[in-house]
Design a protein around this motif. Structure first.
Motif, short mmCIF file in Angstrom:
data_model
loop_
_atom_site.label_atom_id
_atom_site.label_comp_id
_atom_site.label_asym_id
_atom_site.label_seq_id
_atom_site.Cartn_x
_atom_site.Cartn_y
_atom_site.Cartn_z
N GLN A 205 80.50 7.98 79.39
CA GLN A 205 80.88 9.01 80.36
C GLN A 205 80.84 10.40 79.73
OE1 GLN A 205 84.52 10.44 80.22
NE2 GLN A 205 83.51 12.06 81.40
N ARG A 206 81.28 10.50 78.48
CA ARG A 206 81.23 11.80 77.80
C ARG A 206 79.80 12.26 77.58
NH1 ARG A 206 85.86 10.61 73.16
NH2 ARG A 206 87.67 10.67 74.58
N ARG A 207 78.92 11.30 77.28
CA ARG A 207 77.51 11.66 77.12
C ARG A 207 76.92 12.15 78.43
NH1 ARG A 207 73.03 9.34 78.42
NH2 ARG A 207 74.09 7.39 78.98
N GLU A 208 77.23 11.47 79.52
CA GLU A 208 76.72 11.87 80.82
C GLU A 208 77.25 13.26 81.22
OE1 GLU A 208 77.62 8.81 83.59
OE2 GLU A 208 76.31 7.32 82.64
N THR A 209 78.52 13.52 80.91
CA THR A 209 79.09 14.84 81.21
C THR A 209 78.40 15.92 80.40
OG1 THR A 209 81.25 13.85 81.72
CG2 THR A 209 81.21 16.20 81.19
N ALA A 210 78.15 15.66 79.12
CA ALA A 210 77.46 16.63 78.27
C ALA A 210 76.03 16.87 78.77
CB ALA A 210 77.45 16.15 76.83
N GLU A 211 75.36 15.81 79.20
CA GLU A 211 74.00 15.98 79.75
C GLU A 211 74.03 16.79 81.04
OE1 GLU A 211 72.45 12.05 80.18
OE2 GLU A 211 71.57 12.02 78.16
N ALA A 212 75.02 16.53 81.89
CA ALA A 212 75.13 17.28 83.14
C ALA A 212 75.37 18.76 82.88
CB ALA A 212 76.25 16.70 84.00
N MET A 213 76.21 19.07 81.90
CA MET A 213 76.46 20.47 81.57
C MET A 213 75.19 21.16 81.08
SD MET A 213 78.24 23.18 81.24
CE MET A 213 79.89 22.62 81.63
N LEU A 214 74.46 20.50 80.20
CA LEU A 214 73.23 21.07 79.67
C LEU A 214 72.20 21.25 80.79
CD1 LEU A 214 72.01 22.08 77.06
CD2 LEU A 214 71.19 19.78 76.59
N ASN A 215 72.07 20.26 81.66
CA ASN A 215 71.14 20.36 82.78
C ASN A 215 71.52 21.50 83.72
OD1 ASN A 215 69.12 18.37 82.38
ND2 ASN A 215 70.56 16.76 82.94
N THR A 216 72.81 21.70 83.91
CA THR A 216 73.26 22.78 84.79
C THR A 216 72.86 24.14 84.23
OG1 THR A 216 75.14 21.46 85.55
CG2 THR A 216 75.29 23.84 85.86
N LEU A 217 73.01 24.33 82.93
CA LEU A 217 72.62 25.59 82.31
C LEU A 217 71.11 25.80 82.40
CD1 LEU A 217 74.90 25.53 79.13
CD2 LEU A 217 75.21 26.87 81.20
N LEU A 218 70.35 24.70 82.44
CA LEU A 218 68.89 24.78 82.54
C LEU A 218 68.42 24.85 83.98
CD1 LEU A 218 68.04 22.05 79.86
CD2 LEU A 218 67.75 24.53 79.60
N ASP A 219 69.35 24.84 84.93
CA ASP A 219 69.02 24.83 86.36
C ASP A 219 68.20 23.59 86.72
OD1 ASP A 219 69.16 25.87 88.94
OD2 ASP A 219 67.22 26.87 88.77
N ARG A 220 68.54 22.47 86.12
CA ARG A 220 67.93 21.19 86.48
C ARG A 220 68.93 20.37 87.27
NH1 ARG A 220 65.54 18.85 80.76
NH2 ARG A 220 64.15 20.58 80.16
N ASP A 221 68.42 19.27 87.84
CA ASP A 221 69.32 18.31 88.45
C ASP A 221 70.25 17.75 87.38
OD1 ASP A 221 69.90 15.25 89.24
OD2 ASP A 221 69.63 16.45 91.06
N ALA A 222 71.52 17.57 87.76
CA ALA A 222 72.52 17.14 86.77
C ALA A 222 72.19 15.80 86.15
CB ALA A 222 73.91 17.10 87.41
N THR A 223 71.42 14.98 86.85
CA THR A 223 71.10 13.63 86.34
C THR A 223 69.73 13.57 85.66
OG1 THR A 223 70.18 13.03 88.51
CG2 THR A 223 72.52 12.57 88.13
N SER A 224 69.10 14.70 85.45
CA SER A 224 67.78 14.69 84.80
C SER A 224 67.90 14.11 83.39
CB SER A 224 67.21 16.10 84.73
OG SER A 224 66.98 16.62 86.01
N PRO A 225 66.97 13.26 82.99
CA PRO A 225 67.05 12.66 81.64
C PRO A 225 66.79 13.69 80.56
CG PRO A 225 64.97 12.08 82.72
CD PRO A 225 65.79 12.77 83.76
N LEU A 226 67.47 13.52 79.47
CA LEU A 226 67.32 14.42 78.33
C LEU A 226 67.05 13.60 77.07
CD1 LEU A 226 70.26 16.91 78.99
CD2 LEU A 226 67.83 17.43 79.18
#
Length: 429
Positions: A205-226
């Protein structure tokens, strides 16, 4: 040992080994998922190009640039038509006098230039606000990037610990079967392993939250794979405190904006003082007279700003501009003092985290590895208790996590320092 005790012990062993096998399978699946390396420089460029906050700030700057031309332009000219002595039949072609005029308001020389300068400084301040927003975004992006790195490391350490505890379960079970180990050791190993199982969903869950935050700053969908973030470098910062102070006072966008605010208010004060001078209205006219000669005319009108009943208005304008200038100078000085403090504070904290990470890398982690190996050998040889082995693996896991937390904390402080200084200090990005 009774048959019932052996039955339940065997059941617990089978269930624990099944969970351990499933956990190993999950670990294998996670580790083997194809994930490219996630490069920080590319992410920074993408964020600066796409982030909505930056796009909005860039458009605000563009709007401010367009106000410069407006401020330097004259008012629209005025076209007038006057008809005098029109007959009662309302035949305008028989008016005794027709006057066609074109007039233009002309501010006192220097007023338009000062208005343009004020608008220009405002546009430059907006540009520095954009640069400050960019530095803030880069700092937030770096922090989110390394937070994601830490979650990946925590999951990796978790799987390594599960693997290690699985070996402990096998070892204690084998000793128990041969009569050389205690039943309590088997149960303790299984309990420790079971406690680990419940931690994986939280880490994911922490990893998914961190990915969502990074995607948000990149203006991507929150669930985009990284991909997987790269481990931060530990290249020492080669800048002294005095170097960083000079850089910050020269490069920090907020300080540039504050200095521009002082210049803008100086020009605003000069413009307020210029309001004591009159403005003019110049007109050119064409006269058409009925049944007589036509002609041309012109006139010049002048405002009187120094009249006794209007002068107090301009006096107040000058006093207002002077007060605004004093306030801008004080704010600039305050920001300089704050910048010096922030540089000193962040550099001190950065150096402290450098010392911590170095201590972990060169001393603590090697010692923890040796302690774990010694506890494992001692348990197998019967020279150490199982609790010593469990404690050693806990210390091993905790030390690994603390090391990477300190490493990420260093990158957080470095990102904040870069934001204050106004330039990039990390060669990795």
């Amino acid at each position: 040992m009774t048959w019932s005790t052996r039955f339940w012990l065997l059941t617990i062993m089978v269930v624990s080994l099944a969970f351990w096998t499933g956990e190993r399978h999950i670990a294998y699946a996670v580790d083997q998922t194809p994930r490219s390396s996630l490069g920080l420089p590319d992410l920074i460029q993408e964020a600066l190009a796409r982030n909505p906050e930056i796009v909005a700030a860039r458009q605000q700057w563009e709007a401010a640039l367009q106000r410069i031309t407006q401020a330097r332009s004259l008012d629209d000219p005025t076209l007038s038509v006057q008809l005098w002595n029109v007959p009662q039949t309302f035949n305008v072609t028989q008016a005794q006098n027709s006057i066609f005029g074109l007039s233009q308001n002309l501010p006192f020389p220097g007023k338009l230039a000062l208005k343009g300068d004020v608008a220009s400084r405002s546009a430059e301040m907006t540009e520095q606000a954009l640069r400050a927003k960019e530095r803030e975004l880069v700092a937030r992006l770096k922090q989110a990037y390394y937070d994601l790195f830490l979650t990946h490391k925590a999951i990796q350490i978790h799987h390594e610990q599960v693997e290690l505890l699985g070996q402990f379960v096998e070892s204690t079970t084998a000793k128990f079967r041969t009569g050389k180990g205690a039943q309590t050791d088997v149960l303790k190993a299984q309990i420790e392993l079971s406690l680990l199982f419940q931690q994986l969903p939280i880490l994911e869950q922490r990893r998914e939250t961190a990915e969502a935050m990074l995607n948000t700053l990149l203006d991507r969908d929150a669930t985009s794979p990284l991909g997987i973030p790269q481990e931060p470098s530990q290249i020492p910062l080669d800048k002294t405190l005095d170097d960083l102070h000079r850089l910050a006072l020269h490069e920090r966008p907020e300080l540039k904006a504050a200095e521009l605010a002082v210049q803008r208010n100086e020009q605003s004060r000069a413009l307020a003082q210029r309001q004591y001078y009159p403005d003019f209205n110049v007109a050119f006219q064409r006269f058409q007279n009925f049944q007589t000669n036509d002609g041309f005319g012109a006139y010049v009108a002048m405002s009187i700003p120094f009249a006794l009943w209007t002068k107090p208005k301009y006096d107040a304008g000058v006093q207002e501009a002077a007060a605004a200038l004093s306030a801008a100078r004080a704010q600039h000085h305050t920001l300089e003092n704050l910048t010096r403090f922030q540089v000193k504070d962040l550099l001190t904290r950065l150096r402290a985290t450098d010392q911590v990470t170095t201590l972990y890398r060169t001393t603590i982690l090697p010692q923890v590895e040796q302690s774990l190996d010694a506890a494992r050998v001692g348990y197998r040889a019967g020279r150490a208790g199982f609790l010593d082995l469990i404690e050693a693996q806990r210390v091993w896991r905790g030390s690994q996590l603390e090391y990477f937390k300190a490493l990420v904390d260093r990158q957080h402080r470095l990102a904040e320092l870069e934001q204050v200084v106004g330039i990039t200090l990390d060669r990795q990005s």
